[in-house]
Design a protein around this motif. Structure first.
Motif, PDB file in Angstrom:
ATOM      1  N   ARG A  32      -9.853  14.300 -20.066  1.00 13.54           N
ATOM      2  CA  ARG A  32      -9.436  15.193 -18.986  1.00 13.54           C
ATOM      3  C   ARG A  32     -10.037  14.748 -17.645  1.00 13.54           C
ATOM      4  NH1 ARG A  32      -7.549  20.261 -20.388  1.00 13.54           N
ATOM      5  NH2 ARG A  32      -6.531  20.191 -22.422  1.00 13.54           N
ATOM      6  N   ALA A  41     -16.723  23.960 -22.633  1.00 16.88           N
ATOM      7  CA  ALA A  41     -15.978  22.733 -22.918  1.00 16.88           C
ATOM      8  C   ALA A  41     -14.997  22.879 -24.069  1.00 16.88           C
ATOM      9  CB  ALA A  41     -16.946  21.584 -23.220  1.00 16.88           C
ATOM     10  N   GLY A  42     -14.939  24.040 -24.714  1.00 17.58           N
ATOM     11  CA  GLY A  42     -14.011  24.200 -25.819  1.00 17.58           C
ATOM     12  C   GLY A  42     -14.639  24.962 -26.956  1.00 17.58           C
ATOM     13  N   PHE A  97     -14.026  20.639 -13.420  1.00 18.31           N
ATOM     14  CA  PHE A  97     -13.864  20.508 -14.874  1.00 18.31           C
ATOM     15  C   PHE A  97     -13.309  21.801 -15.471  1.00 18.31           C
ATOM     16  CE2 PHE A  97     -15.389  20.870 -19.229  1.00 18.31           C
ATOM     17  CZ  PHE A  97     -15.070  19.641 -19.759  1.00 18.31           C
ATOM     18  N   GLU A  98     -13.833  22.932 -15.044  1.00 21.36           N
ATOM     19  CA  GLU A  98     -13.351  24.215 -15.559  1.00 21.36           C
ATOM     20  C   GLU A  98     -11.885  24.438 -15.203  1.00 21.36           C
ATOM     21  OE1 GLU A  98     -16.949  27.349 -16.003  1.00 21.36           O
ATOM     22  OE2 GLU A  98     -16.311  26.965 -13.952  1.00 21.36           O
ATOM     23  N   ARG A 144      -9.658  22.165 -14.653  1.00 21.87           N
ATOM     24  CA  ARG A 144      -8.807  21.191 -15.335  1.00 21.87           C
ATOM     25  C   ARG A 144      -8.635  21.525 -16.815  1.00 21.87           C
ATOM     26  NH1 ARG A 144      -5.487  17.162 -13.062  1.00 21.87           N
ATOM     27  NH2 ARG A 144      -4.925  15.721 -14.741  1.00 21.87           N
ATOM     28  N   THR A 145      -9.713  22.032 -17.446  1.00 20.11           N
ATOM     29  CA  THR A 145      -9.675  22.226 -18.896  1.00 20.11           C
ATOM     30  C   THR A 145      -9.304  23.647 -19.303  1.00 20.11           C
ATOM     31  OG1 THR A 145     -12.044  22.761 -18.938  1.00 20.11           O
ATOM     32  CG2 THR A 145     -11.411  20.441 -19.243  1.00 20.11           C
ATOM     33  N   ARG A 146      -9.665  24.640 -18.482  1.00 18.41           N
ATOM     34  CA  ARG A 146      -9.427  26.045 -18.836  1.00 18.41           C
ATOM     35  C   ARG A 146      -9.955  26.321 -20.249  1.00 18.41           C
ATOM     36  NH1 ARG A 146      -8.166  29.068 -14.341  1.00 18.41           N
ATOM     37  NH2 ARG A 146      -6.849  27.822 -12.961  1.00 18.41           N
ATOM     38  N   ALA A 147     -11.160  25.861 -20.519  1.00 20.43           N
ATOM     39  CA  ALA A 147     -11.713  25.933 -21.873  1.00 20.43           C
ATOM     40  C   ALA A 147     -12.296  27.298 -22.198  1.00 20.43           C
ATOM     41  CB  ALA A 147     -12.798  24.869 -22.048  1.00 20.43           C
TER      42      ALA A 147
END
Length: 218
Positions: free
Chosen positions: A1, A164-165, A194-195, A197-200
């Motif tokens: 990502r 992160a998931g 990062f948050e 982009r990932t929406r984790a």
């Protein structure tokens, strides 16, 4: 990502001596400092409270049965009390050697890594192993030597942890962004990107909003 978002990813490798020794460096500083600092704090409390780490540990030993609701002392925390009690003082050579020589060595190595590799941050899993279910048996302290955790503690450099998931057990995991001294602004920007982009992150299932509240994931 991160690569897909335009980040340049550089594989870095920490030296074996740092990976092997960071746990020992951490405990050599953290245990005696805790014993000293908790004593200073306990001295400020009202009469009737424990006045030292030894009294805290003795009081924990006196609790032999859990409360009717099943609550009881954290066995690992109480065992750490005993380890901290036996860790020595702030004048012991084991402590002063790490404080005066090992910690500057860690900082110098990380500084050199940031400079020579032209890194904005070192990124690694915050935990080196999967989080356990509450029903899992307790694991002994230590382990996880391959993780980058403790590097922020040892160096004093800023570290940002973001979601992160999830594992296959649906337990959350995080990723750490470690930067050089005074790079908090850069780390906050990287973590936010990062948050986004990932929406984790997920809203918690078992702690819903209270009446009149609204929880929003941005």
């Amino acid at each position: 990502r991160m690569r897909a978002a335009g980040a340049t990813i550089v594989e870095v490798r920490l030296p074996r001596w740092l990976i092997d020794a960071k746990g020992d460096f951490y405990s050599a500083v953290r245990y005696p400092e805790f014993a000293s600092q908790i004593a200073t704090y306990l001295a400020t409390l009202s009469p009737g409270y424990p006045r030292s780490l030894a009294e805290l540990s003795a009081r924990a030993d006196s609790i032999v049965a859990p409360r009717p609701d099943g609550a009881g002392p954290n066995a690992m925390r109480w065992s750490l009390f005993k380890r901290e009690l036996g860790s020595g003082t702030l004048s012991d050579p084991r402590y002063t050697a790490v404080r005066d020589h090992a910690l500057p060595l860690v900082r110098a190595h990380l500084d050199g890594l940031f400079a020579t590799q032209r890194l904005d941050a070192i990124v690694y899993p915050t935990g080196s192993r999967r989080p356990d279910l509450i029903s899992a048996p307790p694991e002994p302290p230590g382990g996880g030597a391959a993780s980058g955790s403790n590097l922020a503690n040892l160096s004093g450099f800023p570290e940002l942890v973001v979601p992160a998931g999830f594992t296959t057990d649906q337990l959350p995991v995080g990723v750490s962004f470690l930067g050089p001294a005074f790079s908090e602004g850069t780390l906050l920007g990287l973590g936010f990107a990062f948050e986004q982009r990932t929406r984790a992150r997920r809203l918690p299932r078992f702690t819903p909003p209270l009446p009149g509240e609204k929880l929003i994931v941005r």
